[in-house]
Design an enzyme around this catalytic site. Sequence first.
Site, PDB file in Angstrom:
ATOM      1  N   GLU A   3       0.882  -1.179   0.000  1.00 12.86           N
ATOM      2  CA  GLU A   3       0.000   0.000   0.000  1.00 12.86           C
ATOM      3  C   GLU A   3       0.911   1.218   0.000  1.00 12.86           C
ATOM      4  O   GLU A   3       1.497   1.555   1.036  1.00 12.86           O
ATOM      5  CB  GLU A   3      -0.871   0.011   1.263  1.00 12.86           C
ATOM      6  CG  GLU A   3      -1.854  -1.127   1.357  1.00 12.86           C
ATOM      7  CD  GLU A   3      -2.988  -1.021   0.358  1.00 12.86           C
ATOM      8  OE1 GLU A   3      -3.242   0.089  -0.148  1.00 12.86           O
ATOM      9  OE2 GLU A   3      -3.598  -2.050   0.078  1.00 12.86           O
ATOM     10  N   CYS A  14      -2.134   9.125   2.432  1.00 16.83           N
ATOM     11  CA  CYS A  14      -1.798   8.527   1.128  1.00 16.83           C
ATOM     12  C   CYS A  14      -2.833   8.899   0.072  1.00 16.83           C
ATOM     13  O   CYS A  14      -2.514   8.969  -1.102  1.00 16.83           O
ATOM     14  CB  CYS A  14      -1.679   7.020   1.258  1.00 16.83           C
ATOM     15  SG  CYS A  14      -3.133   6.284   1.997  1.00 16.83           S
ATOM     16  N   GLU A  26       4.757  12.964  -4.914  1.00 13.17           N
ATOM     17  CA  GLU A  26       3.982  12.982  -3.674  1.00 13.17           C
ATOM     18  C   GLU A  26       4.745  13.807  -2.636  1.00 13.17           C
ATOM     19  O   GLU A  26       5.931  13.565  -2.403  1.00 13.17           O
ATOM     20  CB  GLU A  26       3.799  11.558  -3.148  1.00 13.17           C
ATOM     21  CG  GLU A  26       2.950  11.524  -1.900  1.00 13.17           C
ATOM     22  CD  GLU A  26       2.888  10.151  -1.250  1.00 13.17           C
ATOM     23  OE1 GLU A  26       3.925   9.491  -1.167  1.00 13.17           O
ATOM     24  OE2 GLU A  26       1.792   9.763  -0.814  1.00 13.17           O
TER      25      GLU A  26
HETATM   26  P1  NAD Z   1       8.719   4.773   4.374  1.00  9.24           P
HETATM   27  O1  NAD Z   1       8.584   3.915   3.171  1.00  9.24           O
HETATM   28  O2  NAD Z   1       9.922   5.624   4.509  1.00  9.24           O
HETATM   29  O3  NAD Z   1       8.686   3.912   5.727  1.00  9.24           O
HETATM   30  C1  NAD Z   1       7.614   3.035   5.996  1.00  9.24           C
HETATM   31  C2  NAD Z   1       8.096   1.924   6.923  1.00  9.24           C
HETATM   32  O4  NAD Z   1       9.083   1.155   6.256  1.00  9.24           O
HETATM   33  C3  NAD Z   1       8.722   2.413   8.230  1.00  9.24           C
HETATM   34  O5  NAD Z   1       8.292   1.567   9.277  1.00  9.24           O
HETATM   35  C4  NAD Z   1      10.218   2.215   7.966  1.00  9.24           C
HETATM   36  O6  NAD Z   1      10.965   1.987   9.133  1.00  9.24           O
HETATM   37  C5  NAD Z   1      10.210   0.972   7.111  1.00  9.24           C
HETATM   38  N1  NAD Z   1      11.403   0.799   6.271  1.00  9.24           N
HETATM   39  C6  NAD Z   1      12.233   1.758   5.800  1.00  9.24           C
HETATM   40  N2  NAD Z   1      13.193   1.191   5.024  1.00  9.24           N
HETATM   41  C7  NAD Z   1      12.967  -0.142   5.024  1.00  9.24           C
HETATM   42  C8  NAD Z   1      13.593  -1.269   4.400  1.00  9.24           C
HETATM   43  N3  NAD Z   1      14.667  -1.133   3.633  1.00  9.24           N
HETATM   44  N4  NAD Z   1      13.070  -2.489   4.606  1.00  9.24           N
HETATM   45  C9  NAD Z   1      11.973  -2.664   5.355  1.00  9.24           C
HETATM   46  N5  NAD Z   1      11.320  -1.644   5.984  1.00  9.24           N
HETATM   47  C10 NAD Z   1      11.817  -0.396   5.814  1.00  9.24           C
HETATM   48  O7  NAD Z   1       7.392   5.623   4.418  1.00  9.24           O
HETATM   49  P2  NAD Z   1       7.090   6.843   5.351  1.00  9.24           P
HETATM   50  O8  NAD Z   1       7.882   7.995   4.854  1.00  9.24           O
HETATM   51  O9  NAD Z   1       7.195   6.423   6.781  1.00  9.24           O
HETATM   52  O10 NAD Z   1       5.514   7.067   5.027  1.00  9.24           O
HETATM   53  C11 NAD Z   1       5.055   7.828   3.974  1.00  9.24           C
HETATM   54  C12 NAD Z   1       4.652   6.981   2.793  1.00  9.24           C
HETATM   55  O11 NAD Z   1       3.665   6.019   3.164  1.00  9.24           O
HETATM   56  C13 NAD Z   1       4.004   7.828   1.726  1.00  9.24           C
HETATM   57  O12 NAD Z   1       4.489   7.463   0.460  1.00  9.24           O
HETATM   58  C14 NAD Z   1       2.518   7.477   1.863  1.00  9.24           C
HETATM   59  O13 NAD Z   1       1.739   7.710   0.729  1.00  9.24           O
HETATM   60  C15 NAD Z   1       2.586   6.045   2.219  1.00  9.24           C
HETATM   61  N6  NAD Z   1       1.317   5.603   2.799  1.00  9.24           N
HETATM   62  C16 NAD Z   1       0.512   4.773   2.067  1.00  9.24           C
HETATM   63  C17 NAD Z   1      -0.729   4.371   2.582  1.00  9.24           C
HETATM   64  C18 NAD Z   1      -1.655   3.444   1.818  1.00  9.24           C
HETATM   65  O14 NAD Z   1      -2.533   2.852   2.435  1.00  9.24           O
HETATM   66  N7  NAD Z   1      -1.507   3.291   0.508  1.00  9.24           N
HETATM   67  C19 NAD Z   1      -1.123   4.822   3.846  1.00  9.24           C
HETATM   68  C20 NAD Z   1      -0.278   5.666   4.538  1.00  9.24           C
HETATM   69  C21 NAD Z   1       0.951   6.046   4.016  1.00  9.24           C
END
Ligand code: NAD
Length: 487
Positions: free
Chosen positions: A247, A281, A379
Amino acid sequence: MDRFQHYIDGAFEDGSAGFESLDPATGQPWAVMPEASASDVDRAVRAADRAFCAPDWAGLTATQRGKLLYRLADLVQEAAPRLAALETRDTGKIIRETSAQIAYVADYYRYYAGLADKIEGAHLPIDKPDMEVWLRREPVGVVAAIVPWNSQLFLSAVKLGPALAAGCTVVLKASEDGPAPLLEFARLVDQAGFAPGVVNILTGGPEAGKTLTAHPLVAHVAFTGGPETARHIVRASADNLAKTSLELGGKSPFIVFEDADIDSAVNAQVAGIFAATGQSCVAGSRLLVHRSVRDAFIAQLKAKAKAVRIGAPDDMETEVGPLCSLRQRQRIEGVIAQSLDAGAKLVTGGQAPNSEGFFFPPTILDCSDAPAAPCITEELFGPVLSVLAFDTEDEAIALANATPYGLASGVFTRDLARAHRMIRAIRAGIVWINTYRAVSPIAPFGGHGLSGHGREGGLAAALDYTTLKAVWLRTSDDPIPDPFVMR
Ligand code: NAD
């Protein structure tokens, strides 16, 4: 300072290391969070793997699993004020929103509690007279659930609910930004009576995430976050060929035709982009508006954006709070500066206030002279609306589909035939007509393209955590003939 703990194999523990969590409203540390090491993650996955086959989980009927989820839902509802206050404190999301969303979190657990004993297999009309063949729907195994900082309780409910209803066990990694509400939620999981190891909750950054997604005992990685992280996750899980559901982000179009109810559309657009300080999101971050109503629409939007009450996130009167982190604000400022250089024009906002905390005001950018500016294509995950005008329906469709994302979209029109044409033409997982940002446990949620794949919510999500087993039963009493008799 407050201290939080991990929840691994039914026990609360401090974690091998710790880090300070900042209050986004002040920028000051307020709590110490445990940081999961590779060995903490490994222990959690092994505990989930043991629990998956243990009689006190694998031996439960689906109805009994549902009862545990009902209990969890009730506990979430009882703890709602505490959970909402913690989410507000640790992420800066305003208390108005965290309080409203927590009621939804309980609803999601209730929906999946009720669904647990309705996940059915099938009987097949097989083309062999002496055989009965049926399909069992079985849980896939250990689920690694990874969530971003925004709406952590909600985004974990849409994973834990269906995964537990299906009979899986879970290791949930909270984001390193704002993990307090999920670590507190672990206490409710414990009270609800799930057997040790069925749900494990820890936090940490990319290193913990990498260990979790590459772990050979993980069967399904359920991820919410950004597309770049998703690419790492797909690569890390490839060695084990684990299933993934992703997601991801969006750059959702909010489309207003000239025949729309303009006042309603303005209100929906304000909520669609400025709610959660734009850290959503499905934020309607690209306004596509018919040229004949553009100026009037922007004027109304600007007036509302300027009137928004920005303030302390724990004040019920506040309408827009701080962003979650300084890093997030700096990124938004960078994209705005590049977009202004590219020719976008500032309608309102655009400048962080000179105060403590990670605040950023509601911002509108007119991109008429800069249709390819980064604020139109990237975004931002902040309270920034980019506006383009269109003249024809075909042009609106082309603009709506002109990004690699495909999560949500909104269309405002009173013309029913046009609404149907738009529903068919827009490439997105959700189309809202004359409304925006509505969600329900009953409706699947998700996107395609850079917005990911898989669906959360609804029956589809629970089925995604199952696998099919075909069972063949020979019903005839006749002896099986010797296959080599002809030789
Ligand atoms: P991110 O991708 O930086 O981090 C998300 C999670 O992934 C965190 O828990 C982080 O610690 C973990 N992570 C980071 N690197 C990793 C790796 N190499 N391997 C495994 N896990 C890892 O996202 P963010 O900046 O925290 O959140 C914002 C993003 O989330 C935006 O793009 C937003 O649109 C998206 N989002 C999507 C939805 C949806 O339902 N589609 C909902 C909310 C947020």
